[in-house]
Design a protein around this motif. Structure first.
Motif, PDB file in Angstrom:
ATOM      1  N   PRO A   1      -2.542  28.168  66.632  1.00 42.21           N
ATOM      2  CA  PRO A   1      -2.583  29.485  65.963  1.00 42.21           C
ATOM      3  C   PRO A   1      -1.580  30.454  66.575  1.00 42.21           C
ATOM      4  CG  PRO A   1      -4.439  29.266  67.457  1.00 42.21           C
ATOM      5  CD  PRO A   1      -3.691  27.945  67.523  1.00 42.21           C
ATOM      6  N   ASN A   2      -0.317  30.038  66.621  1.00 44.05           N
ATOM      7  CA  ASN A   2       0.736  30.817  67.282  1.00 44.05           C
ATOM      8  C   ASN A   2       1.289  31.835  66.290  1.00 44.05           C
ATOM      9  OD1 ASN A   2       2.811  31.735  68.834  1.00 44.05           O
ATOM     10  ND2 ASN A   2       3.695  29.727  69.272  1.00 44.05           N
ATOM     11  N   TRP A   3       0.515  32.887  66.030  1.00 47.05           N
ATOM     12  CA  TRP A   3       0.854  33.856  64.980  1.00 47.05           C
ATOM     13  C   TRP A   3       2.111  34.651  65.297  1.00 47.05           C
ATOM     14  CZ3 TRP A   3       1.089  38.672  66.862  1.00 47.05           C
ATOM     15  CH2 TRP A   3       0.389  38.930  68.047  1.00 47.05           C
ATOM     16  N   GLY A   4       2.566  34.652  66.551  1.00 45.20           N
ATOM     17  CA  GLY A   4       3.829  35.339  66.879  1.00 45.20           C
ATOM     18  C   GLY A   4       4.971  34.828  66.022  1.00 45.20           C
ATOM     19  N   ARG A   5       4.873  33.574  65.597  1.00 48.00           N
ATOM     20  CA  ARG A   5       5.935  33.008  64.762  1.00 48.00           C
ATOM     21  C   ARG A   5       5.904  33.573  63.340  1.00 48.00           C
ATOM     22  NH1 ARG A   5       5.724  26.891  67.397  1.00 48.00           N
ATOM     23  NH2 ARG A   5       6.774  27.529  69.305  1.00 48.00           N
TER      24      ARG A   5
ATOM     25  N   ILE B   1       5.185  36.803  62.859  1.00 51.83           N
ATOM     26  CA  ILE B   1       5.882  38.073  63.116  1.00 51.83           C
ATOM     27  C   ILE B   1       7.391  37.838  63.128  1.00 51.83           C
ATOM     28  CG2 ILE B   1       6.222  39.944  64.776  1.00 51.83           C
ATOM     29  CD1 ILE B   1       3.414  40.104  63.854  1.00 51.83           C
ATOM     30  N   MET B   2       7.795  36.779  63.819  1.00 58.22           N
ATOM     31  CA  MET B   2       9.211  36.437  63.908  1.00 58.22           C
ATOM     32  C   MET B   2       9.794  36.174  62.529  1.00 58.22           C
ATOM     33  SD  MET B   2      11.301  33.570  63.562  1.00 58.22           S
ATOM     34  CE  MET B   2      10.061  32.249  63.615  1.00 58.22           C
TER      35      MET B   2
ATOM     36  N   VAL C   1       5.836  47.229  62.145  1.00 61.24           N
ATOM     37  CA  VAL C   1       5.067  46.359  63.039  1.00 61.24           C
ATOM     38  C   VAL C   1       3.748  47.016  63.420  1.00 61.24           C
ATOM     39  CG1 VAL C   1       5.054  45.115  65.226  1.00 61.24           C
ATOM     40  CG2 VAL C   1       7.164  45.282  63.922  1.00 61.24           C
ATOM     41  N   GLU C   2       3.769  48.314  63.650  1.00 59.40           N
ATOM     42  CA  GLU C   2       2.550  49.007  64.085  1.00 59.40           C
ATOM     43  C   GLU C   2       1.467  49.034  62.999  1.00 59.40           C
ATOM     44  OE1 GLU C   2       2.509  51.365  67.141  1.00 59.40           O
ATOM     45  OE2 GLU C   2       4.127  50.063  67.823  1.00 59.40           O
TER      46      GLU C   2
ATOM     47  N   PHE D   1      -3.935  39.933  64.473  1.00 56.30           N
ATOM     48  CA  PHE D   1      -2.995  41.015  64.797  1.00 56.30           C
ATOM     49  C   PHE D   1      -3.252  42.177  63.864  1.00 56.30           C
ATOM     50  CE2 PHE D   1       1.087  43.256  64.340  1.00 56.30           C
ATOM     51  CZ  PHE D   1       1.442  43.458  65.663  1.00 56.30           C
TER      52      PHE D   1
ATOM     53  N   GLY E   1      -1.327  45.618  64.264  1.00 54.74           N
ATOM     54  CA  GLY E   1      -0.507  46.585  64.981  1.00 54.74           C
ATOM     55  C   GLY E   1      -0.414  46.271  66.463  1.00 54.74           C
ATOM     56  N   ARG E   2      -1.316  45.461  66.932  1.00 51.47           N
ATOM     57  CA  ARG E   2      -1.343  44.973  68.314  1.00 51.47           C
ATOM     58  C   ARG E   2      -2.123  43.659  68.312  1.00 51.47           C
ATOM     59  NH1 ARG E   2      -6.476  45.991  69.990  1.00 51.47           N
ATOM     60  NH2 ARG E   2      -7.603  47.325  68.528  1.00 51.47           N
ATOM     61  N   PRO E   3      -1.953  42.831  69.343  1.00 47.93           N
ATOM     62  CA  PRO E   3      -2.677  41.556  69.395  1.00 47.93           C
ATOM     63  C   PRO E   3      -4.175  41.803  69.436  1.00 47.93           C
ATOM     64  CG  PRO E   3      -0.941  41.651  71.072  1.00 47.93           C
ATOM     65  CD  PRO E   3      -1.060  43.029  70.502  1.00 47.93           C
TER      66      PRO E   3
END
Lengths: 387, 387
Positions: B302-306, B308-309, B320-321, B333, B335-337
């Motif tokens: 569950p690498n959700w940062g990808r 965002i990328m 993003v916020e 997520f 606006g923040r993790p």
């Protein structure tokens, strides 16, 4: 770590340490410091979700002031971390400035690693306090400390006729499809260069070097390229300097492509006969990002139809009837399929570098891009990155 | 071959045979014939290196005439084959028309398979001569004969309130990142539909269905989507018909994504809060094409940062916020993790379909795209395709 004996140009020194950001215990916090103010130029990711470090450096670059230091952490990108991430990044710059006795506005920051996790600020600040204790001229420890999934450090250098030097370092292995810069390229020079001239020339150089490399088509939130010139080696000829800088950055770009996640070889695509340089670069870059062409290169399969496919979708103008394609020097297409020895070309592809030359048949512009093959290793590296 | 019992709408029949184009001996030559003139609409690849069949069908679509038949070969794309390829394609259409006793201008063509090889015209023409002998109402043999690396045939259908039917078939597994259409989607209906209305509505429907599916980011030279309406079931309500057509094409698009080369699961990305539908689709599609996100989905990471990328590089406006991300229904997520149970979400990702919901926080527009995970199987399928 291998000691290559490579050192920073005059007036620069660096330090690296393990601050405990990476669970592996590898070095993950580093800095480069100049003993004189630096003229500098910056290129940062075009991502709409740019990380705090990119945003802050971009704001500093909008001004005309010099910089003196750069602090880098690996293992955590401090991206998508909200307002807390922005504050943490500013605090990191301020902390190094404070230890060095200089203002925070003279300190650039760079974070790389996983997206979406807050920086462990207790460990980071505890590390920064002692980081400058280890300052030295050697470049290897710094090049090592900025790595994430890279398998080897990336350093390139050039010496000008005046004796002034340029040393460049880079990191990057996955999430590599830079759109202004790549995930960390830092160049340091003791040449004296006018900041305006440097900033004017930098975007085109970055476009022909880092923006021409791709591993997976994924653009990072943290990409940046920075050049710092402290002038300690005196005046240089600007065209000579810019050509040398481009050479150093080009070498680093090729190193990044060759060390792409899971890569077993470098893929180079040279496009000629394009209408414009931008279209030549787009065509070359689309070939390098194509998973189908990358898989064929991995399997030493001279399946040049995938070059036609990739160039066809790149947006570059072309005339299929006037197009040419060569694989490792062997012509395979010239407006129509050419007979060739597939076994011999496949054997020639078992090399460290596979080169495709493509003519679009509609103009005189050229461009070159670099990538790597796609292997099962890329998948396994990225299938379980966090878990 | 499984017999699903699915049949073509009234007035359509199809035949399939093995003409020896595929070395495997599988069926590779097929046709669909209508006993009445069809109103039709066409969408073809935007590739600058479009194949002969796409170019010829596009020319026919520029006119206002009807069509009566479609001939398809698999195993050879007849792309990048120069003037000879163009002649071969025209000859194929003429040959089927001749056997059926209709003009060549009433026959559409579609070729799929390897790029850069001339069609084996002796075998193709020898096959066409006997192809109509096997005409039947069943749809399975046709859906099977148009496949290349697909692991299963793709058929979807709908019945309107008047009893008129729509049957759609598609093929496509690799080189899937349609830019106007995907590698072969054919829809047949016995509804009576005005050709102008059909052509006016088709691009938007294709955009929300086939242009929203991606396997590898590679756009084929031979992509096409065609709908044929022969009117044999009489008048229908146009909005009802168009909604049903979109439903059929959407189902086919999801089938193509789920059967992507090497795929083990379907990846669905739903984007909301976008400024425009085009930006929502771009953001969703960029997630689905990201090799990093696709690898994470493969590994149930569950690498959700990808996400965002990927959204960050998609060109879509975002804040993003104000962004939100959920994985299989779990918010990760905002606006923040957010804190979440990574083991539980990873377990939930062990499913046939993994859904990411992404809010961009800047508007009200929505879009959805489909892809698949990236596995070592994709690489092995494509590393030795020709050799």
């Amino acid at each position: 770590m291998t000691d290559s004996g490579r050192t920073f140009p005059k007036g620069f020194s660096a330090a690296a340490m393990s601050a405990g950001i990476k669970p592996s215990g590898r070095t993950d916090l580093s800095c480069v410091v100049s003993d004189a103010d630096c003229a500098w130029a910056f290129a940062g990711t075009r991502s709409a979700a740019a990380a705090a470090c990119v945003t802050r450096n971009r704001e500093l670059a909008a001004g005309s002031g010099p910089v003196r230091a750069l602090v880098v952490n690996a293992g955590n990108a401090n991206a998508a971390t909200g307002a807390q991430g922005t504050r943490d990044n500013a605090e990191l710059a301020g902390a190094l400035g404070s230890v060095l006795g200089i203002g925070a506005e003279l300190v650039l920051t760079a974070s790389t690693g996983i997206i979406g996790h807050l920086l462990p600020m207790d460990r980071v600040l505890g590390g920064v306090e002692h980081l400058p204790d280890g300052l030295e001229r050697g470049a290897d420890a710094f090049a090592q400390a900025i790595m994430t999934t890279d398998t080897r450090p990336k350093v390139a250098q050039a010496t000008l006729s005046t004796g002034a030097r340029i040393l460049g370092t880079a990191k990057g292995s996955g999430m590599i499809h830079p759109d202004m810069a790549t995930m960390f390229a830092f160049a340091f020079t003791d040449a004296r260069v006018d900041q305006g001239a440097l900033r004017a020339a930098f975007p085109a150089i970055v476009n022909r070097t880092f923006n021409a490399v791709t591993v997976d088509g994924d653009t990072s939130t943290n990409d940046m390229a920075v050049v710092l010139a402290n002038g300690r080696a005196g005046e240089v000829d600007l065209p000579e300097f810019l050509a040398a800088l481009e050479g150093v950055l080009r070498e680093l770009a090729r190193m990044i492509a060759a060390d792409g996640e899971g890569a077993t070889k470098l893929l180079t695509v040279r496009v000629s006969g394009a209408r414009t340089e931008a279209e030549a670069l787009a065509a070359a870059r689309t070939c390098c990002v194509s998973p189908l062409l990358k898989s064929a290169v991995h399997g030493n399969d001279p399946n040049w139809g995938r070059v036609i496919m990739a160039v066809g979708r790149s947006g570059a103008a072309l005339e299929v009837e006037r197009m040419t394609v060569a694989v490792q020097g062997t012509p395979v297409f010239a407006g129509r399929p050419l007979p060739y020895d597939a076994a011999a070309v496949s054997a020639a592809m078992r090399a460290e570098e596979v080169v495709f030359e493509v003519g679009l048949g509609v103009g005189d512009a050229r461009g070159e891009a670099w990538g790597c093959d796609l292997s099962a290793g890329y998948v396994s590296i990225n299938a379980e990155y966090t878990t």
